[in-house]
Design a protein around this motif. Structure first.
Motif, PDB file in Angstrom:
ATOM      1  N   HIS A   7      34.861  40.070  35.749  1.00 18.82           N
ATOM      2  CA  HIS A   7      34.274  41.148  34.941  1.00 18.82           C
ATOM      3  C   HIS A   7      35.170  42.374  34.952  1.00 18.82           C
ATOM      4  O   HIS A   7      35.376  43.019  33.931  1.00 18.82           O
ATOM      5  N   LEU A   8      35.713  42.674  36.124  1.00 17.54           N
ATOM      6  CA  LEU A   8      36.553  43.864  36.229  1.00 17.54           C
ATOM      7  C   LEU A   8      37.857  43.693  35.470  1.00 17.54           C
ATOM      8  O   LEU A   8      38.397  44.649  34.922  1.00 17.54           O
ATOM      9  N   GLY A  22      37.179  46.540  33.362  1.00 12.07           N
ATOM     10  CA  GLY A  22      37.319  47.635  34.327  1.00 12.07           C
ATOM     11  C   GLY A  22      38.045  48.834  33.769  1.00 12.07           C
ATOM     12  O   GLY A  22      38.739  48.711  32.768  1.00 12.07           O
ATOM     13  N   PRO A  23      37.914  50.029  34.384  1.00  9.94           N
ATOM     14  CA  PRO A  23      37.079  50.286  35.565  1.00  9.94           C
ATOM     15  C   PRO A  23      35.588  50.317  35.231  1.00  9.94           C
ATOM     16  O   PRO A  23      35.199  50.787  34.163  1.00  9.94           O
ATOM     17  N   LEU A  67      41.246  44.896  47.852  1.00  9.98           N
ATOM     18  CA  LEU A  67      41.155  43.971  46.719  1.00  9.98           C
ATOM     19  C   LEU A  67      40.837  44.721  45.430  1.00  9.98           C
ATOM     20  O   LEU A  67      41.100  44.231  44.336  1.00  9.98           O
ATOM     21  N   LEU A  68      40.228  45.888  45.572  1.00  8.50           N
ATOM     22  CA  LEU A  68      39.869  46.706  44.406  1.00  8.50           C
ATOM     23  C   LEU A  68      40.367  48.123  44.616  1.00  8.50           C
ATOM     24  O   LEU A  68      40.588  48.546  45.759  1.00  8.50           O
ATOM     25  N   GLU A  69      40.504  48.823  43.497  1.00 14.23           N
ATOM     26  CA  GLU A  69      40.777  50.251  43.607  1.00 14.23           C
ATOM     27  C   GLU A  69      39.522  51.003  43.184  1.00 14.23           C
ATOM     28  O   GLU A  69      38.855  50.593  42.235  1.00 14.23           O
ATOM     29  N   TYR A  81      35.347  51.017  39.660  1.00 14.16           N
ATOM     30  CA  TYR A  81      36.178  50.066  40.396  1.00 14.16           C
ATOM     31  C   TYR A  81      37.093  49.329  39.427  1.00 14.16           C
ATOM     32  O   TYR A  81      36.695  49.013  38.304  1.00 14.16           O
ATOM     33  N   SER A  82      38.308  49.039  39.858  1.00 16.82           N
ATOM     34  CA  SER A  82      39.162  48.172  39.040  1.00 16.82           C
ATOM     35  C   SER A  82      39.973  47.256  39.944  1.00 16.82           C
ATOM     36  O   SER A  82      40.160  47.541  41.131  1.00 16.82           O
TER      37      SER A  82
END
Ligand SMILES: Cc1cn([C@@H]2O[C@H](COP(=O)(O)OP(=O)(O)OP(=O)(O)O)[C@@H](O)[C@H]2O)c(=O)[nH]c1=O
Length: 631
Positions: free
Chosen positions: A325-326, A330-331, A360-362, A368-369
């Motif tokens: 989904h991201l 994303g974000p 794993l994400l920023e 979140y991305s």
């Protein structure tokens, strides 16, 4: 006897490495330093034009990283560390500073700049000695930098892109890692190699020696210590250290600053700090009058203790397709993702934060991305997606590992406990339930695809005209082989239930000769003719008796001069490395992981000679051997 006894001065201190860089952790762990890792939250956004020279920027950033951690630990009332080490590595070319690339295009921009030229790698290091007086944090900062010159050879566009697609450049200054694939780009290195990797160990030891062994009055004129005073062992040093002597000694040394002992020294006060955020820290209190370091756990053990949480967080986020989904949208905020995947908002937020904490994400104010490597490896359609293997790990391996204790006690697989079925029934299940079959094949495909290039190129296979990949499953390796060796015809030989389900895994664009799929059982049926047989991730599944059956069958159809290529994770002779293979053995299948000499013995027993082993540093190593006239 230790090579750098000055490191022993840190034994009784609470040392914190303010860096998330796995290379820095490795370099310092390798020399026996014990420390906790508390990654810095300092954003590397200092205005570069304020600095007269690139190294000044690196030193200041290193200092700010370390100060942020020291302040945060103090402000959060966690035990104030004794020493905080911060570092920052930059690449400098044509007066420009290159840090970590933000995306592939940025990596390309950087690598093109470095192409064919010499550049400098600077690592700035800050060592902060902390003490707490009336709850005020006092810090003494020592910093330095090291420069190493590196020259890239002339590299083609194709090579640059291939390197970028490997994913390696993304978390590295200048977009390359000299210690891994990036080493192939480098023509020469002048200076400290470890400095390029991220930490100038030699200079660090010298700096510690300056701090901890200040010159006595009669030799004060010799300001520079080129060699480190000899002290026998770490133990000797830690024994004689008293709490008060540790830092007083250092303070004495830093008073010599004016005579040039430290490259810089200054006192910072925590009142200057505005950073008050909570972070991952495990405060270990001094209980029952035990010495402080007796209650201090090394970061490696803490990491292992938490490993199961991290794995499960990754598995669940993958299973819920959050990374997919991201990637597409994303974000996104937690609430949007929760709506998309049908989960609770609070649970989703916690999971996403955990993924961000794990890198794993920023996480930004926009939401979140995915990181680049999450897009590449964790989305279900990523270029080197490990999604299939992660789902297999969650649905199959995790339940099995829940019964590891019984497995160790009984010395057998625990399928009956985990799934209510015996191992053989379950294996049949793989081919009866369509869903389980697809899941298993996707898992095998993930690993095969990720390792295919390294397996295919470990040896020059261009002399072979035909190959047969026994148990080749979805054909991931076969497709890589025909791409690399356009004159090679590859047949994938696997069970009918597998062959019937391979279409989903075929590459969409077929530029080369197609791969042929033939169904059969390699234990029972005739093997297709070929001058190169391949067994990739097959032999570890079987005990020696079965391996002998299979190898004698292959040997019988192999003409002299033809070859057998085995791809497996090859253990070292002690059988404790690589850990992934050793841990895989805990599944207690009837097969086993083997060492290089064990593979050699098995192969030679069946008339294969000239056994060569290539350790690839990927998940699979490669063994190549040739059939001689008389077995
Ligand atoms: C040139 C080169 C760099 N690196 C890595 O590049 C990162 C630099 O970034 P940083 O900002 O100094 O550190 P970081 O990784 O962001 O960690 P942190 O200290 O938390 O900021 C560090 O990792 C280094 O090893 C290699 O691994 N190999 C190489 O050949």
């Amino acid at each position: 006897m230790v090579l750098h006894p000055v490191l022993g001065k840190l034994v009784s201190k609470r040392v914190v490495l303010a860096s998330a860089s796995p290379r820095r952790q490795e370099i310092l762990t390798n020399v026996g330093l014990r420390f906790e890792v508390v990654p810095s939250w300092f954003k590397e956004t200092l205005e570069k034009s304020y600095f007269a020279a690139p190294y000044e920027y690196a030193v200041e950033t290193a200092k700010q990283k370390a100060l942020e951690v020291a302040n945060r630990m103090h402000v959060k009332h966690l035990r104030t560390p004794d020493v905080v080490i911060g570092a920052d590595t930059i690449v400098s070319v044509d007066e420009q500073i290159l840090e970590k690339p933000v995306d592939k295009q940025d990596a390309y921009r950087m690598l093109s700049r470095l192409n064919g030229k010499e550049h400098s790698v600077f690592t700035g290091v800050a060592i902060i000695h902390c003490s707490s007086k009336d709850n005020q944090l006092e810090m003494e900062v020592t910093d330095f930098y090291e420069e190493t010159k590196v020259k890239f050879s002339d590299l083609s566009e194709d090579l640059l892109w291939e390197y970028i697609h490997s994913g390696e450049p993304m978390d590295k200054a200048g977009g390359y890692g000299i210690q891994a694939l990036g080493g192939m780009l480098v023509e020469y290195v002048h200076g400290d190699f470890l400095n390029v990797m991220g930490f100038p160990l030699n200079h660090f030891c010298k700096k510690l020696a300056e701090l901890y062994y200040p010159p006595s009055k009669h030799n004060v004129q010799h300001k520079k210590y080129d060699s480190i005073p000899s002290v026998d062992t770490f133990e000797n040093l830690s024994d004689v250290e008293s709490e008060s002597s540790n830092f007083t000694e250092h303070k004495g040394a830093s008073k010599l600053d004016s005579s040039g002992m430290c490259s810089s020294g200054s006192i910072y006060n925590s009142e200057n700090s505005s950073s008050v955020r909570s972070g991952f820290m495990v405060p270990l209190e001094n209980r029952n009058g035990m010495p402080e370091n007796a209650t201090r756990l090394p970061s490696k053990i803490l990491e292992l203790m938490d490993g199961f949480r991290a794995s499960k967080a990754l598995f669940v986020a993958s299973k819920l397709k959050m990374f997919d989904h991201l990637k597409n949208k994303g974000p996104l905020k937690a609430v949007d993702i929760a709506n998309e995947v049908g989960t609770s908002v609070c649970g989703t937020e916690r999971l996403l934060d955990a993924c961000a904490a794990l890198g794993l994400l920023e996480k930004t104010p926009q939401g979140y991305s995915n990181t680049d490597s999450t897009n590449t490896y964790l989305t279900s359609d990523g270029e080197y997606s490990l999604h299939g293997y992660i789902i297999h790990s969650n649905d199959h391996l995790w339940p099995l590992f829940t019964y590891l204790e019984s497995a160790v006690k009984e010395g057998s697989r625990q399928n009956h406990r985990a799934f209510g079925k015996k191992a053989e029934d379950l294996f049949k299940d793989y081919y009866h339930s369509q869903e389980v079959k697809q899941r298993f094949m996707a898992a095998m495909h993930s690993i095969a695809h990720l390792t295919a290039r390294d397996v295919a190129t470990a040896f020059d296979l261009s002399r072979f005209k035909s190959a047969c990949d026994l148990g080749g499953c979805t054909g991931a390796l076969a497709h890589e082989l025909v791409q690399i060796y356009p004159n090679l015809k590859v047949t994938v030989f696997d069970l009918p239930e597998v062959i019937a389900n391979t279409s989903y895994f075929q590459p969409s664009a077929q530029h080369t000769a197609p791969v042929t799929f033939v169904s059969g059982d390699f234990f029972k049926d005739n093997l297709p003719e070929a001058d190169l047989y391949i067994l990739s991730r097959v032999l570890h599944d079987w005990p020696d008796e079965k391996v002998h059956v299979l190898l004698s069958k292959i040997s019988a159809v192999c003409k002299p001069g033809s070859a057998l290529l085995v791809a497996e994770s090859v253990l070292d002779e002690q059988k404790t490395c690589p850990p992934t293979a050793v841990l895989q053995s805990l599944s207690m299948t009837e097969g086993k992981q083997r060492s290089g000499s064990e593979y050699k013995q098995l192969l030679e027993k069946h008339g294969f000679t000239n056994v060569q082993i290539k350790i690839t540093e990927n998940l699979l190593d490669v063994v190549l051997c040739f059939k001689t006239l008389s077995p």
